[in-house]
Design an enzyme around this catalytic site. Structure first.
Site, PDB file in Angstrom:
ATOM      1  N   CYS A 125     -25.687  -8.179 -14.246  1.00 36.41           N
ATOM      2  CA  CYS A 125     -25.322  -9.366 -13.467  1.00 36.41           C
ATOM      3  C   CYS A 125     -26.340  -9.467 -12.316  1.00 36.41           C
ATOM      4  O   CYS A 125     -27.041  -8.500 -12.013  1.00 36.41           O
ATOM      5  CB  CYS A 125     -23.904  -9.227 -12.932  1.00 36.41           C
ATOM      6  SG  CYS A 125     -23.761  -7.954 -11.681  1.00 36.41           S
TER       7      CYS A 125
ATOM      8  N   HIS B 190     -22.832   1.790 -12.923  1.00 36.42           N
ATOM      9  CA  HIS B 190     -22.116   2.716 -13.791  1.00 36.42           C
ATOM     10  C   HIS B 190     -22.734   2.700 -15.181  1.00 36.42           C
ATOM     11  O   HIS B 190     -22.133   2.232 -16.127  1.00 36.42           O
ATOM     12  CB  HIS B 190     -20.632   2.337 -13.858  1.00 36.42           C
ATOM     13  CG  HIS B 190     -19.947   2.537 -12.553  1.00 36.42           C
ATOM     14  ND1 HIS B 190     -19.232   1.568 -11.920  1.00 36.42           N
ATOM     15  CD2 HIS B 190     -19.914   3.619 -11.731  1.00 36.42           C
ATOM     16  CE1 HIS B 190     -18.774   2.038 -10.776  1.00 36.42           C
ATOM     17  NE2 HIS B 190     -19.171   3.278 -10.643  1.00 36.42           N
TER      18      HIS B 190
ATOM     19  N   HIS C 109     -21.756  -3.070  -4.711  1.00 37.22           N
ATOM     20  CA  HIS C 109     -20.323  -3.142  -4.392  1.00 37.22           C
ATOM     21  C   HIS C 109     -20.046  -3.334  -2.909  1.00 37.22           C
ATOM     22  O   HIS C 109     -18.975  -3.792  -2.538  1.00 37.22           O
ATOM     23  CB  HIS C 109     -19.634  -1.827  -4.779  1.00 37.22           C
ATOM     24  CG  HIS C 109     -19.735  -1.473  -6.213  1.00 37.22           C
ATOM     25  ND1 HIS C 109     -19.506  -2.385  -7.211  1.00 37.22           N
ATOM     26  CD2 HIS C 109     -20.009  -0.296  -6.829  1.00 37.22           C
ATOM     27  CE1 HIS C 109     -19.641  -1.768  -8.382  1.00 37.22           C
ATOM     28  NE2 HIS C 109     -19.969  -0.521  -8.176  1.00 37.22           N
TER      29      HIS C 109
ATOM     30  N   CYS D  76     -24.173  -7.146  -3.006  1.00 41.20           N
ATOM     31  CA  CYS D  76     -24.307  -8.439  -3.684  1.00 41.20           C
ATOM     32  C   CYS D  76     -23.852  -9.560  -2.740  1.00 41.20           C
ATOM     33  O   CYS D  76     -22.791  -9.439  -2.115  1.00 41.20           O
ATOM     34  CB  CYS D  76     -23.459  -8.426  -4.949  1.00 41.20           C
ATOM     35  SG  CYS D  76     -23.392 -10.037  -5.743  1.00 41.20           S
TER      36      CYS D  76
ATOM     37  N   GLU E 262     -15.799  -1.318  -4.578  1.00 44.13           N
ATOM     38  CA  GLU E 262     -15.829  -2.679  -4.004  1.00 44.13           C
ATOM     39  C   GLU E 262     -14.537  -2.975  -3.241  1.00 44.13           C
ATOM     40  O   GLU E 262     -14.563  -3.519  -2.126  1.00 44.13           O
ATOM     41  CB  GLU E 262     -16.020  -3.719  -5.118  1.00 44.13           C
ATOM     42  CG  GLU E 262     -16.108  -5.140  -4.562  1.00 44.13           C
ATOM     43  CD  GLU E 262     -15.952  -6.212  -5.641  1.00 44.13           C
ATOM     44  OE1 GLU E 262     -16.510  -6.049  -6.727  1.00 44.13           O
ATOM     45  OE2 GLU E 262     -15.269  -7.205  -5.368  1.00 44.13           O
TER      46      GLU E 262
ATOM     47  N   ASN F 235     -15.567  -3.073 -14.881  1.00 47.79           N
ATOM     48  CA  ASN F 235     -15.612  -4.403 -15.508  1.00 47.79           C
ATOM     49  C   ASN F 235     -15.770  -4.296 -17.021  1.00 47.79           C
ATOM     50  O   ASN F 235     -15.298  -5.155 -17.759  1.00 47.79           O
ATOM     51  CB  ASN F 235     -16.680  -5.289 -14.854  1.00 47.79           C
ATOM     52  CG  ASN F 235     -18.073  -4.844 -15.174  1.00 47.79           C
ATOM     53  OD1 ASN F 235     -18.601  -5.187 -16.214  1.00 47.79           O
ATOM     54  ND2 ASN F 235     -18.684  -4.060 -14.295  1.00 47.79           N
TER      55      ASN F 235
ATOM     56  N   SER G  70     -23.083  -3.890 -15.766  1.00 48.28           N
ATOM     57  CA  SER G  70     -24.104  -2.902 -15.443  1.00 48.28           C
ATOM     58  C   SER G  70     -24.745  -2.323 -16.704  1.00 48.28           C
ATOM     59  O   SER G  70     -25.302  -1.235 -16.683  1.00 48.28           O
ATOM     60  CB  SER G  70     -23.493  -1.795 -14.589  1.00 48.28           C
ATOM     61  OG  SER G  70     -22.333  -1.297 -15.205  1.00 48.28           O
TER      62      SER G  70
HETATM   63  S1  SF4 Z   1     -22.315  -7.416  -8.258  1.00 45.15           S
HETATM   64 FE1  SF4 Z   1     -20.194  -8.029  -8.555  1.00 45.15          FE
HETATM   65  S2  SF4 Z   1     -20.039  -9.928  -7.457  1.00 45.15           S
HETATM   66 FE2  SF4 Z   1     -22.185  -9.566  -7.680  1.00 45.15          FE
HETATM   67  S3  SF4 Z   1     -22.724 -10.703  -9.521  1.00 45.15           S
HETATM   68 FE3  SF4 Z   1     -22.269  -8.600 -10.136  1.00 45.15          FE
HETATM   69  S4  SF4 Z   1     -20.147  -8.594 -10.743  1.00 45.15           S
HETATM   70 FE4  SF4 Z   1     -20.502 -10.459  -9.556  1.00 45.15          FE
END
Ligand code: SF4
Length: 571
Positions: free
Chosen positions: A16, A45, A79, A101, A131, A225, A267
């Site tokens: 992400c 992770h 986080h 983030c 987080e 996640n 991740s």
């Molecule tokens: S770090 Fe968390 S909030 Fe940021 S994009 Fe990735 S999943 Fe979304």
């Protein structure tokens, strides 16, 4: 396996933006800093990526007290952390780099604003997740965590409440929790803080899991996640499995499946997903088909640099046409060999970054020595051939080749200044190609002082620079660990696309002027029309419609073959 299943790969799989940003920051530091680098908790992770980071001397600590070196660098991961802990580490003799983030920071601000007004915060998330611990820190003691609607019953009656979600929360769980909390608060503000990348990933997962017989969720064992994605899929598909690497996959699960959906946590690098997909394709009987054999051949051609060498040869041909030089097979071969050699050497050093798919395994593991020898011999042959043109060609050819061979090695790409020089990889690539493809034929033809040769050199420089930058974009998109030696990483997406567009407009303007002046109008027109291929590709890249790495590289290098074909047909 009676029937070959359809394999659907999630388009949202891969790092992400938050994770990508944190990794990029840490890697840039590893290149430029001469001090130890630590992360507070693992950066992500994913065991495989963590190992790669460790190779680059980026280590994780559970507690700051574990850091003994003064002046060490501490990276706060995506986080985020509680504000009190941040204040504490900023007061220590450490350099703190905040890679939280921005979407998590947005939740921090929402909670802090609510706490300032004296209202309570309810966080829907995993109370032990880093987080959530960070989010709770912003609630000034007025925060509570619930994992879902079931835990809402235990909440006391409250006055004003703001309910927020952990950014990777499952949306249906959050919405159900909102309804459950409603009865506990006099005034409820709902802040759906599930981030957009998570929502997109979950939406795609729900749609695909409904039609799949089997869902394979790729991700680290400790990734929350990834576990959440698995939970979603278990409810929707007849079978769902969580694996970290392809080795964890129970082959028996694939039997009789008609539709297999492969997705991944935030991740999980794209290359790991690709690796799993190619493993599943192989197991489902696809590996023996003619189509798969051709696919392997294609991947070998791209990974080895054979196709790129062909692109360089094509550019050499175009430049000779521009210079009005007789077409020399020797020069075409020289450019191809030079590029082949450096491409192979650079590819071999991409260890830990790219997917060790079958083509990579064959070239850089099984036949590693043969590949290395081929890389050395082709480069040496290119330099030898250049020697037949005199020292003024031999010397720079040897310098370019030597620099290219040393480039992936320390100190050039490790902690060295050279590779850290922004866009150094793209600049060097453009210079090397322009030298062999345009400058050498110009010298030999005696037209080095003529405008046509200057034009060919500028044309080659700009076109190869654009190509190299687009390679960087494709590699970054594939979650390969690219740094600021790539223009894209150094300048960011906006400036990159602006620069590439400006270069394209410049090249096209020059060609229009040439057509108007009546200078080789057929050739100029052919190049003018053929060049529109790149902006079309750029548009796809800009809107993140970037195919997987091998396809991207094929598409990028095809520009040169298209131009050569048009040049050949031009009068
Ligand atoms: S770090 Fe968390 S909030 Fe940021 S994009 Fe990735 S999943 Fe979304």
């Amino acid at each position: 396996m009676p029937e070959r299943p359809e394999i659907i790969v999630a388009s949202t799989a891969g790092f992400c933006p938050g994770v990508k940003n944190a990794i990029d920051k840490a890697l840039e530091l590893a290149k430029s800093a001469d001090r130890p680098i630590y992360t507070l908790g693992p950066l992500i992770h994913n065991r495989q990526v963590i190992e790669t980071l460790r190779e680059k001397n980026i280590r994780s600590v559970k507690d700051v007290s574990e850091i003994k070196e003064k002046g060490a660098i501490l990276v706060i991961r995506a986080h985020g952390i509680p504000p009190a802990l941040e204040a504490e580490i900023r007061s220590m003799s450490l350099e703190v780099v905040d890679a939280t983030c921005p979407l998590v920071k947005h939740v921090h601000r929402a909670i802090a604003a609510c706490a300032e007004k004296g209202c309570d915060t309810v966080i829907v998330g995993d109370k032990d997740h880093a987080e959530v611990i960070g989010l709770l820190g912003y609630a000034r003691g007025r925060g509570r965590v619930i994992s879902g609607p079931e835990e809402a019953a235990a909440l006391p009656r409250m006055d004003k409440v703001n309910i927020v979600a952990q950014t990777t929360q499952e949306e249906s769980v959050f919405l159900a929790a909102v309804e459950a909390v409603r009865g506990k608060a006099r005034e409820l503000t709902v802040s759906n803080t599930i981030c957009k990348p998570t929502k997109d990933r979950q939406r795609e997962t729900v749609e695909a899991a409904r039609v799949a017989d089997l869902v394979i969720v790729v991700g680290g064992r400790n990734s929350a996640n990834t576990a959440r994605l698995l939970q979603i899929c278990e409810k929707l598909a007849p079978a769902a499995v969580h694996i970290e690497t392809e080795e964890d996959l129970d082959v028996g699960l694939l039997r009789g499946k008609r539709t297999i959906f492969v997705t991944a946590g935030a991740s999980t690098p794209t290359w790991m997903v690709e690796k799993v997909v190619s493993y599943v394709r192989g197991l489902t009987g696809a590996g023996s088909s003619l189509r798969e054999q051709l696919q392997l051949l294609w991947r070998l051609g791209i990974t080895s640099g054979g196709y790129t060498a062909l692109a360089a040869a094509a550019l050499s041909y175009i430049c000779m046409k521009l210079e009005g030089a007789p077409i020399s097979q020797k020069f075409i071969m020289m450019s191809g060999l030079f590029v082949l050699s450096l491409h192979m050497v650079n590819r071999a050093e991409e260890k830990g970054a790219a997917a060790p798919d079958k083509a990579r395994r064959l070239l850089f593991v099984r036949f590693k020595s043969a590949t290395k020898s081929a890389a050395f011999l082709s480069g040496a042959l290119a330099v030898l051939l250049s020697g037949t043109l005199g020292w003024q060609v031999l010397l720079p050819a040897a310098v370019f080749w030597g620099a290219g061979m040393l480039y992936p090695h320390k100190p050039f790409s490790g902690q060295g200044e050279f590779a850290y020089f922004p866009a150094s990889k793209d600049i060097l690539t453009a210079l090397g190609w322009a030298f062999f493809c345009a400058y050498v034929p110009g010298i030999w033809h005696g037209s080095i002082l003529l405008k046509s040769t200057h034009l060919a050199v500028i044309f080659a420089l700009l076109l190869v620079f654009i190509r190299s930058v687009m390679f960087g974009v494709a590699h970054a998109h594939s979650d390969m660990m690219v740094g600021k030696e790539n223009f894209y990483k150094a300048a960011g997406p906006k400036l990159t696309y602006l620069t590439l567009s400006a270069m394209f407009v410049f090249l096209e303007t020059v060609l229009v002027l040439l057509i108007k002046m009546g200078w080789k109008p057929g050739l100029a027109l052919a190049l003018f029309s053929g060049l529109f291929y790149y902006p079309v590709l750029m548009l796809f890249f800009y809107f993140r419609k970037i195919p997987e790495r091998i396809t991207s590289e094929t598409l990028i290098d095809s520009q040169f073959l298209l131009l050569a074909l048009l040049t050949w047909t031009a009068r």
